[in-house]
Design a protein around this motif. Structure first.
Motif, PDB file in Angstrom:
ATOM      1  N   GLU A 162       0.848  -1.190   0.000  1.00 30.14           N
ATOM      2  CA  GLU A 162       0.000   0.000   0.000  1.00 30.14           C
ATOM      3  C   GLU A 162       0.890   1.249   0.000  1.00 30.14           C
ATOM      4  OE1 GLU A 162      -3.168  -0.169  -0.331  1.00 30.14           O
ATOM      5  OE2 GLU A 162      -3.405  -2.332   0.003  1.00 30.14           O
ATOM      6  N   GLY A 163       0.358   2.351  -0.558  1.00 25.18           N
ATOM      7  CA  GLY A 163       1.096   3.607  -0.548  1.00 25.18           C
ATOM      8  C   GLY A 163       2.400   3.557  -1.305  1.00 25.18           C
ATOM      9  N   PHE A 164       2.421   2.835  -2.406  1.00 22.88           N
ATOM     10  CA  PHE A 164       3.637   2.582  -3.168  1.00 22.88           C
ATOM     11  C   PHE A 164       3.534   3.318  -4.501  1.00 22.88           C
ATOM     12  CE2 PHE A 164       6.964  -0.808  -4.101  1.00 22.88           C
ATOM     13  CZ  PHE A 164       7.284  -0.351  -5.376  1.00 22.88           C
ATOM     14  N   THR A 165       4.412   4.289  -4.740  1.00 28.70           N
ATOM     15  CA  THR A 165       4.435   4.971  -6.030  1.00 28.70           C
ATOM     16  C   THR A 165       5.867   5.054  -6.536  1.00 28.70           C
ATOM     17  OG1 THR A 165       4.571   7.145  -4.950  1.00 28.70           O
ATOM     18  CG2 THR A 165       2.381   6.349  -5.559  1.00 28.70           C
ATOM     19  N   ILE A 207      10.386  -6.333   3.071  1.00 27.76           N
ATOM     20  CA  ILE A 207      10.141  -5.973   4.468  1.00 27.76           C
ATOM     21  C   ILE A 207      10.257  -4.469   4.662  1.00 27.76           C
ATOM     22  CG2 ILE A 207      11.043  -6.191   6.816  1.00 27.76           C
ATOM     23  CD1 ILE A 207      11.853  -9.074   6.081  1.00 27.76           C
ATOM     24  N   MET A 208      11.264  -3.868   4.040  1.00 28.44           N
ATOM     25  CA  MET A 208      11.431  -2.411   4.139  1.00 28.44           C
ATOM     26  C   MET A 208      10.240  -1.677   3.534  1.00 28.44           C
ATOM     27  SD  MET A 208      15.503  -2.003   3.241  1.00 28.44           S
ATOM     28  CE  MET A 208      15.469  -0.216   3.436  1.00 28.44           C
ATOM     29  N   LEU A 209       9.761  -2.161   2.384  1.00 30.94           N
ATOM     30  CA  LEU A 209       8.612  -1.526   1.749  1.00 30.94           C
ATOM     31  C   LEU A 209       7.344  -1.720   2.573  1.00 30.94           C
ATOM     32  CD1 LEU A 209       9.312  -2.594  -1.936  1.00 30.94           C
ATOM     33  CD2 LEU A 209       9.357  -0.252  -1.057  1.00 30.94           C
ATOM     34  N   ARG A 210       7.175  -2.902   3.123  1.00 31.77           N
ATOM     35  CA  ARG A 210       6.011  -3.180   3.974  1.00 31.77           C
ATOM     36  C   ARG A 210       5.982  -2.262   5.173  1.00 31.77           C
ATOM     37  NH1 ARG A 210       6.609  -8.223   7.635  1.00 31.77           N
ATOM     38  NH2 ARG A 210       7.877  -6.619   8.649  1.00 31.77           N
ATOM     39  N   ASP A 211       7.172  -1.949   5.692  1.00 33.09           N
ATOM     40  CA  ASP A 211       7.268  -1.103   6.880  1.00 33.09           C
ATOM     41  C   ASP A 211       7.277   0.382   6.553  1.00 33.09           C
ATOM     42  OD1 ASP A 211       7.330  -3.404   8.368  1.00 33.09           O
ATOM     43  OD2 ASP A 211       9.501  -3.401   8.674  1.00 33.09           O
ATOM     44  N   GLY A 212       6.974   0.731   5.302  1.00 29.62           N
ATOM     45  CA  GLY A 212       6.817   2.136   4.938  1.00 29.62           C
ATOM     46  C   GLY A 212       8.021   2.776   4.292  1.00 29.62           C
ATOM     47  N   GLY A 213       9.006   1.986   3.912  1.00 25.74           N
ATOM     48  CA  GLY A 213      10.189   2.537   3.272  1.00 25.74           C
ATOM     49  C   GLY A 213       9.873   3.150   1.919  1.00 25.74           C
ATOM     50  N   SER A 214      10.605   4.181   1.534  1.00 19.83           N
ATOM     51  CA  SER A 214      10.429   4.816   0.235  1.00 19.83           C
ATOM     52  C   SER A 214      10.847   3.853  -0.874  1.00 19.83           C
ATOM     53  CB  SER A 214      11.293   6.079   0.147  1.00 19.83           C
ATOM     54  OG  SER A 214      11.517   6.459  -1.190  1.00 19.83           O
ATOM     55  N   ALA A 221      19.039   1.240  -2.562  1.00 21.43           N
ATOM     56  CA  ALA A 221      19.818   0.457  -1.606  1.00 21.43           C
ATOM     57  C   ALA A 221      20.175  -0.920  -2.150  1.00 21.43           C
ATOM     58  CB  ALA A 221      19.040   0.320  -0.295  1.00 21.43           C
ATOM     59  N   TYR A 222      19.250  -1.538  -2.890  1.00 24.31           N
ATOM     60  CA  TYR A 222      19.468  -2.906  -3.358  1.00 24.31           C
ATOM     61  C   TYR A 222      19.926  -2.995  -4.807  1.00 24.31           C
ATOM     62  CZ  TYR A 222      17.643  -4.545   1.040  1.00 24.31           C
ATOM     63  OH  TYR A 222      17.487  -4.793   2.382  1.00 24.31           O
ATOM     64  N   LYS A 223      20.009  -1.862  -5.481  1.00 22.07           N
ATOM     65  CA  LYS A 223      20.499  -1.853  -6.867  1.00 22.07           C
ATOM     66  C   LYS A 223      21.876  -2.504  -7.011  1.00 22.07           C
ATOM     67  CE  LYS A 223      22.145   1.643 -10.179  1.00 22.07           C
ATOM     68  NZ  LYS A 223      21.887   1.073 -11.494  1.00 22.07           N
TER      69      LYS A 223
END
Length: 260
Positions: A162-165, A207-214, A221-223
């Protein structure tokens, strides 16, 4: 039948042959398509210009209708086709073929769930692929069917964010059909570590995205890890800026770039 088509892209995850690792896929564009179906003795599909995908999509339709034992001819036209050049090949193929599955189901009075679209599409794919590539296509289909960004490792292992753009466009394509490494060439232990790295980076990013990470910061970071796996397995040279090589149809990668 006019339908809204969500076109996704893989934004993190690299196929490693022999693995069942997850992917993160996200919608990056919306198209409008006009689909029509009619009874006929020899199922065929009429298509407009679709960036060289016409043959693959026609074969998909023929295999799909034969497998389901239905005699239907169809036509599919993208109404805003001028925007296709900036779309990833993998996402475009997955979304348009999923649209055909949806339209065929609706013609029989059914409303298929995203998992139904994924499962019905599998036997109709016009190419043979390792499971790692199959999962990438499934992730694209599921994201297209839901219109949502997802972490995907199969229809029973999906997480919708959710809240992912994230605004992304395709700026190139590469062919890479033969992996450079194998369990035999580098050893089973090291190859297993490579698979673990590829899967763990997607899991940790999820996990980072689930927890609200940009999404942009997570991708940045993972590139380096994504690029390292793509280089090691497929020989893809790391790209500059906010661009990565994303799996498309088997044997091809899209160069996708974050745009302002």
């Amino acid at each position: 039948m006019k339908l809204t088509v969500t076109v996704p892209s893989i934004i993190l995850g690299v196929p490693v042959p022999g693995s069942v690792n997850p992917y993160i896929a996200a919608p990056i564009a919306v198209l409008e398509a006009d689909v029509s179906l009619e009874k006929c003795k020899t199922p065929q599909l009429k298509l407009g210009s679709l960036r060289g995908l016409e043959g693959l999509i026609s074969r998909f339709w023929e295999t799909l209708t034969r497998g389901l034992n239905v005699e239907l001819c169809g036509s599919l036209n993208v109404l805003n086709s001028g925007s296709l050049d900036s779309l990833p090949l993998g996402g475009l193929y997955a979304s348009l073929t999923s649209t055909l599955v949806y339209a065929l189901s609706r013609a029989h009075g059914e409303r298929p769930a995203p998992s139904d679209i994924v499962e019905l599409s599998k036997p109709a794919e016009p190419f043979e692929a390792d499971e790692s590539w199959e999962l990438a296509l499934e992730a694209l289909r599921y994201s297209s069917a839901t219109g949502k960004p997802i972490a995907y490792r199969g229809v029973l292992e999906v997480y919708e964010f959710e809240g992912f753009t994230l605004k992304v466009e395709a700026r190139g394509r590469a062919e890479s059909f033969k992996p450079r490494v194998s369990p035999e060439s580098i050893g089973y232990s090291l190859y297993g570590a490579l698979i673990h790295l590829a899967g763990s980076m997607v899991l940790e990013a999820s996990i980072m995205l689930r927890d609200g990470g940009s999404p942009l910061k997570v991708l940045e970071a993972y590139k380096p890890l994504h690029e390292a796996v793509a280089l090691a397995v497929w020989g893809l040279t790391p790209s500059s800026g906010q661009c990565i090589w994303a799996p498309a149809i088997p044997g091809y990668f899209d160069l996708i770039c974050v745009v302002a």
